[in-house]
Design a protein around this motif. Structure first.
Motif, PDB file in Angstrom:
ATOM      1  N   UNK A 274       0.827  -1.206   0.000  1.00  0.00           N
ATOM      2  CA  UNK A 274       0.000   0.000   0.000  1.00  0.00           C
ATOM      3  C   UNK A 274       0.865   1.261   0.000  1.00  0.00           C
ATOM      4  N   UNK A 275       2.089   1.140   0.466  1.00  0.00           N
ATOM      5  CA  UNK A 275       2.990   2.288   0.540  1.00  0.00           C
ATOM      6  C   UNK A 275       3.610   2.564  -0.819  1.00  0.00           C
ATOM      7  N   UNK A 276       3.199   3.654  -1.451  1.00  0.00           N
ATOM      8  CA  UNK A 276       3.875   4.117  -2.663  1.00  0.00           C
ATOM      9  C   UNK A 276       3.501   5.576  -2.929  1.00  0.00           C
ATOM     10  N   UNK A 277       4.299   6.226  -3.760  1.00  0.00           N
ATOM     11  CA  UNK A 277       4.119   7.653  -4.007  1.00  0.00           C
ATOM     12  C   UNK A 277       2.805   7.959  -4.717  1.00  0.00           C
ATOM     13  N   UNK A 278       2.344   7.061  -5.581  1.00  0.00           N
ATOM     14  CA  UNK A 278       1.107   7.308  -6.327  1.00  0.00           C
ATOM     15  C   UNK A 278      -0.093   7.402  -5.385  1.00  0.00           C
ATOM     16  N   UNK A 279      -0.121   6.536  -4.365  1.00  0.00           N
ATOM     17  CA  UNK A 279      -1.203   6.580  -3.386  1.00  0.00           C
ATOM     18  C   UNK A 279      -1.173   7.910  -2.640  1.00  0.00           C
ATOM     19  N   UNK A 280       0.029   8.331  -2.238  1.00  0.00           N
ATOM     20  CA  UNK A 280       0.176   9.597  -1.508  1.00  0.00           C
ATOM     21  C   UNK A 280      -0.259  10.771  -2.375  1.00  0.00           C
ATOM     22  N   UNK A 281       0.164  10.776  -3.639  1.00  0.00           N
ATOM     23  CA  UNK A 281      -0.220  11.871  -4.550  1.00  0.00           C
ATOM     24  C   UNK A 281      -1.733  11.918  -4.749  1.00  0.00           C
ATOM     25  N   UNK A 282      -2.359  10.764  -4.828  1.00  0.00           N
ATOM     26  CA  UNK A 282      -3.813  10.718  -5.011  1.00  0.00           C
ATOM     27  C   UNK A 282      -4.529  11.347  -3.820  1.00  0.00           C
ATOM     28  N   UNK A 283      -4.008  11.093  -2.617  1.00  0.00           N
ATOM     29  CA  UNK A 283      -4.603  11.707  -1.419  1.00  0.00           C
ATOM     30  C   UNK A 283      -4.393  13.221  -1.426  1.00  0.00           C
ATOM     31  N   UNK A 284      -3.201  13.648  -1.779  1.00  0.00           N
ATOM     32  CA  UNK A 284      -2.899  15.079  -1.774  1.00  0.00           C
ATOM     33  C   UNK A 284      -3.716  15.842  -2.814  1.00  0.00           C
ATOM     34  N   UNK A 285      -4.086  15.183  -3.889  1.00  0.00           N
ATOM     35  CA  UNK A 285      -4.858  15.856  -4.944  1.00  0.00           C
ATOM     36  C   UNK A 285      -6.210  16.342  -4.444  1.00  0.00           C
ATOM     37  N   UNK A 286      -6.750  15.682  -3.425  1.00  0.00           N
ATOM     38  CA  UNK A 286      -8.047  16.069  -2.871  1.00  0.00           C
ATOM     39  C   UNK A 286      -7.899  16.818  -1.544  1.00  0.00           C
ATOM     40  N   UNK A 287      -6.678  17.252  -1.235  1.00  0.00           N
ATOM     41  CA  UNK A 287      -6.442  17.991   0.002  1.00  0.00           C
ATOM     42  C   UNK A 287      -6.440  17.117   1.238  1.00  0.00           C
ATOM     43  N   UNK A 288      -6.260  15.804   1.044  1.00  0.00           N
ATOM     44  CA  UNK A 288      -6.231  14.871   2.171  1.00  0.00           C
ATOM     45  C   UNK A 288      -4.798  14.465   2.493  1.00  0.00           C
ATOM     46  N   UNK A 289      -4.608  13.913   3.685  1.00  0.00           N
ATOM     47  CA  UNK A 289      -3.298  13.481   4.134  1.00  0.00           C
ATOM     48  C   UNK A 289      -3.184  11.957   4.043  1.00  0.00           C
ATOM     49  N   UNK A 290      -1.943  11.477   4.011  1.00  0.00           N
ATOM     50  CA  UNK A 290      -1.664  10.037   3.989  1.00  0.00           C
ATOM     51  C   UNK A 290      -0.692   9.704   5.107  1.00  0.00           C
ATOM     52  N   UNK A 291      -1.117   8.816   6.000  1.00  0.00           N
ATOM     53  CA  UNK A 291      -0.249   8.350   7.090  1.00  0.00           C
ATOM     54  C   UNK A 291      -0.199   6.825   7.047  1.00  0.00           C
ATOM     55  N   UNK A 292       0.927   6.251   7.481  1.00  0.00           N
ATOM     56  CA  UNK A 292       1.105   4.790   7.390  1.00  0.00           C
ATOM     57  C   UNK A 292       1.405   4.188   8.762  1.00  0.00           C
TER      58      UNK A 292
END
Length: 412
Positions: A274-292
């Motif tokens: 689940x940890x990858x940059x694409x997932x993080x970028x997708x969250x940031x696109x909607x103004x959301x954060x990503x924590x693991x």
């Protein structure tokens, strides 16, 4: 008919391949952004370290003692769990059962607060273990081995289970991540009431409320008019993961506004990375954060930082903090100034492990089925391609000529 079917199939396939390209140019709706630790100055400057139950590899978990020392060992956000006792008292406790950490047996919900307070919930902790599933009743419990290791907190007041109100009094101004463990609105009401009691003016400014239960989080959002930051429930998290993997998240969220402010995800779920940059970028696109979670190994901490994620949950906040020092994210190593004997009298902690010692129990069928699909994609994908080939063949094959009987019936 044959030509129409082929055109229809071609149009569907073209749409499937075009959607990810369309996803890149669409602007998704932004999630609501109530004030919380997620948009604090510190969170805007670097990733945050959330101490998992007060950094449970370093001392008895979810105790005021361990949360206090976690803050001195590099923790930015206190991560804790809340649930109800038999007499409806809200306590800081993770498991359904008391067995793993206390010298008792049974469900938390079957004990009154007084009965739980009579237990020693630092009883089983030992820094000499490499795992933490060690209470009687667990398959890896070894009575003989148990007698040979130290238990520095047995018989002390450290293992006293705190009320959530006591926790709030002790850490009123500290960043907190409160996970509601039960699917009950009563728990949510008690959490919100405590937050308002401690800070009547800005009760939600330094907190995030999370839960796997969608009904509870929907209730929290409705009761606060979206003024409190929330994590994603299981259904929201799975949907986001699928959309991000298929490169369709912008497309979906251009139509549907996201409700949560942060996705708190495992680095690996049932064998699925689940940890990858694409997932993080997708969250940031909607103004959301990503924590693991749960990140205990120094190398994996560095991977989370490199991904651009906004934070990590760790059983060893001191390990995460030292990596942050090496990465230049914090100026000095605060762990060097702490006498470990006051945290844990043996001056020893669990050795960090790369594999998260955490079991996620799904509460939906999709959560169970999805990892099976990803983990068996080598079999499933050829099968899907085969089905597609058969569909093309069937659609492109002209129907057999009508028999004489059918012709007669049609003529009649």
């Amino acid at each position: 008919s044959r030509r129409r079917n082929l055109l229809l199939l071609s149009a569907c396939l073209s749409l499937i391949f075009a959607l990810p390209q369309l996803n890149q140019v669409l602007t998704p709706q932004q999630a609501p952004a109530p004030k919380s630790y997620l948009n604090s100055d510190l969170a805007n400057s670097r990733p945050l370290i959330l101490c998992h139950r007060g950094s449970r590899y370093m001392g008895p978990e979810n105790t005021i003692h361990m949360h206090t020392w976690a803050l001195k060992l590099g923790c930015d956000v206190l991560e804790m769990d809340v649930r109800l006792t038999k007499d409806n008292q809200l306590v800081v406790f993770h498991d359904d059962y008391v067995d793993r950490v206390c010298n008792g047996r049974g469900l938390v919900r079957d004990f009154t607060l007084a009965q739980i307070r009579d237990m020693d919930c630092g009883y089983h902790y030992s820094p000499e273990r490499t795992e933490y599933q060690h209470a009687k009743g667990h398959t890896d419990y070894d009575q003989k081995a148990e007698s040979k290791i130290s238990h520095p907190f047995r018989g002390t007041s450290v293992g006293r289970v705190p009320l959530f109100s006591e926790f709030m009094d002790a850490f009123s101004t500290t960043f907190k991540n409160v996970e509601i463990k039960e699917n009950e609105n009563q728990v949510a009401d008690l959490v919100l009431a405590e937050l308002r009691r401690v800070n009547p003016t800005n009760p939600f400014d330094n907190v995030v409320i999370s839960s796997r239960w969608c009904e509870v989080l929907e209730y929290v959002r409705e009761k606060t008019n979206n003024q409190v930051a929330t994590g994603a429930c299981e259904r929201e998290g799975i949907l986001f993961f699928l959309l991000a993997k298929l490169r369709l998240s912008n497309l979906y969220f251009s139509v549907v506004q996201p409700k949560n402010q942060v996705y708190q995800m495992p680095t690996v779920s049932s064998g699925v990375p689940v940890l990858n940059e694409a997932i993080v970028r997708a969250a940031h696109a909607t103004g959301q954060k990503a924590q693991y979670w749960v990140v205990n190994d120094a190398a994996e901490v560095a991977e989370v930082v490199a991904s651009g994620a906004d934070g990590l949950v760790s059983d060893r906040c001191d390990v995460a903090h030292r990596v942050f020092v090496q990465e230049g994210l914090v100026a000095s190593d605060v762990t060097k100034t702490v006498d470990k004997s006051v945290v844990n009298t043996t001056k020893a902690f669990f050795v960090p492990i790369a594999a998260a010692n955490e079991v996620h129990v799904c509460v939906s069928a999709v959560c169970v089925i999805l990892p099976m699909i990803f983990n068996n994609s080598a079999v499933i994908m050829p099968a899907l391609v085969s089905v597609l080939v058969v569909a093309v063949f069937l659609l492109s094959t002209p129907p057999p000529p009508a028999t004489d009987n059918k012709k007669k019936k049609k003529a009649e």
